[in-house]
Design a protein around this motif. Structure first.
Motif, PDB file in Angstrom:
ATOM      1  N   SER A   1       0.829  -1.208   0.000  1.00 19.43           N
ATOM      2  CA  SER A   1       0.000   0.000   0.000  1.00 19.43           C
ATOM      3  C   SER A   1       0.860   1.253   0.000  1.00 19.43           C
ATOM      4  O   SER A   1       2.074   1.198   0.180  1.00 19.43           O
ATOM      5  N   THR A   2       0.202   2.374  -0.185  1.00 19.97           N
ATOM      6  CA  THR A   2       0.866   3.667  -0.156  1.00 19.97           C
ATOM      7  C   THR A   2       1.240   4.021   1.277  1.00 19.97           C
ATOM      8  O   THR A   2       0.454   3.799   2.198  1.00 19.97           O
TER       9      THR A   2
ATOM     10  N   ASP B   1      -3.332  11.603  -4.500  1.00 11.58           N
ATOM     11  CA  ASP B   1      -3.841  10.474  -5.288  1.00 11.58           C
ATOM     12  C   ASP B   1      -3.474  10.570  -6.756  1.00 11.58           C
ATOM     13  O   ASP B   1      -3.410   9.566  -7.435  1.00 11.58           O
TER      14      ASP B   1
ATOM     15  N   ARG C   1       0.289   8.041  -6.043  1.00 10.48           N
ATOM     16  CA  ARG C   1       0.393   6.823  -5.245  1.00 10.48           C
ATOM     17  C   ARG C   1       1.311   5.764  -5.841  1.00 10.48           C
ATOM     18  O   ARG C   1       1.452   4.696  -5.269  1.00 10.48           O
TER      19      ARG C   1
ATOM     20  N   THR D   1       1.137   3.658  -8.509  1.00  9.46           N
ATOM     21  CA  THR D   1       0.393   2.409  -8.702  1.00  9.46           C
ATOM     22  C   THR D   1       1.173   1.367  -9.493  1.00  9.46           C
ATOM     23  O   THR D   1       1.036   0.167  -9.229  1.00  9.46           O
TER      24      THR D   1
END
Length: 186
Positions: A8-9, A124, A141, A143
């Motif tokens: 996760s972030t 985000d 983030r 991804t």
């Protein structure tokens, strides 16, 4: 209490990055907009932001989100209330890009120039943040890095004989500088 493997972030570090960025730009009186105390993500982002801000001698005003979500409309309503009275803050860290977008709309209606009067930073890096008329500075983030780390973790789990070990990987967000933050002019 349940232990799970995760990628996760690192929201705490993201909050720190935001405060340190504002400090480098010369902002000392700032707003953290959108804290929902029931959200682990929000609590971590707020905690990182406050920790760094205190270490740097900054003044932080926290505006809590009384609603159930972090939406454009909740950002708009919180910002309208904030802008309805005189305020001294020169920078605002929104808990999410959606909240930042609502804040930008409220600032426009109140005649508050971004970034000349108020720098705004989101979190985000949603698709809308990069649109030419928005150009929101934000924290991304990462991804793609999270995806690669997740695949590596999954392959490690498949190859492992142990089911009693758990791994939690935190990925540091990246600052994306666009047009909504500027050096403090006061």
């Amino acid at each position: 209490g349940t232990r799970v493997n995760s990628v996760s972030t690192d929201n705490f570090v993201g909050g720190r990055i935001a405060a340190e960025y504002f400090y480098r730009l010369g902002h000392r009186d700032v707003v953290y907009l959108g804290l929902r105390r029931g959200s682990v993500t929000h609590t971590l982002r707020h905690g990182g932001f406050l920790t760094a801000a205190r270490e740097l001698g900054m003044t932080v005003t926290t505006v809590e989100n009384p609603g159930p979500s972090s939406s454009i409309s909740s950002g708009y309503l919180m910002a309208r209330q904030l802008f309805s009275a005189p305020f001294s803050q020169t920078a605002l860290f929104a808990v999410s890009d959606a909240v930042a977008l609502g804040t930008m709309q409220a600032a426009d209606e109140a005649g508050i120039a971004i970034p000349e009067r108020l720098s705004i930073l989101g979190f985000d890096d949603i698709e809308y943040a990069a649109l030419p008329n928005i150009r929101l500075s934000t924290l991304a983030r990462n991804t793609s890095l999270m995806g690669r780390a997740s695949v590596r973790l999954l392959l490690e789990l498949i190859d492992s004989d142990s089911r009693d070990e758990y791994t939690g990987k935190l990925i540091t967000p990246t600052l994306v500088e666009r047009a909504t933050c500027a050096p403090c002019s006061r």
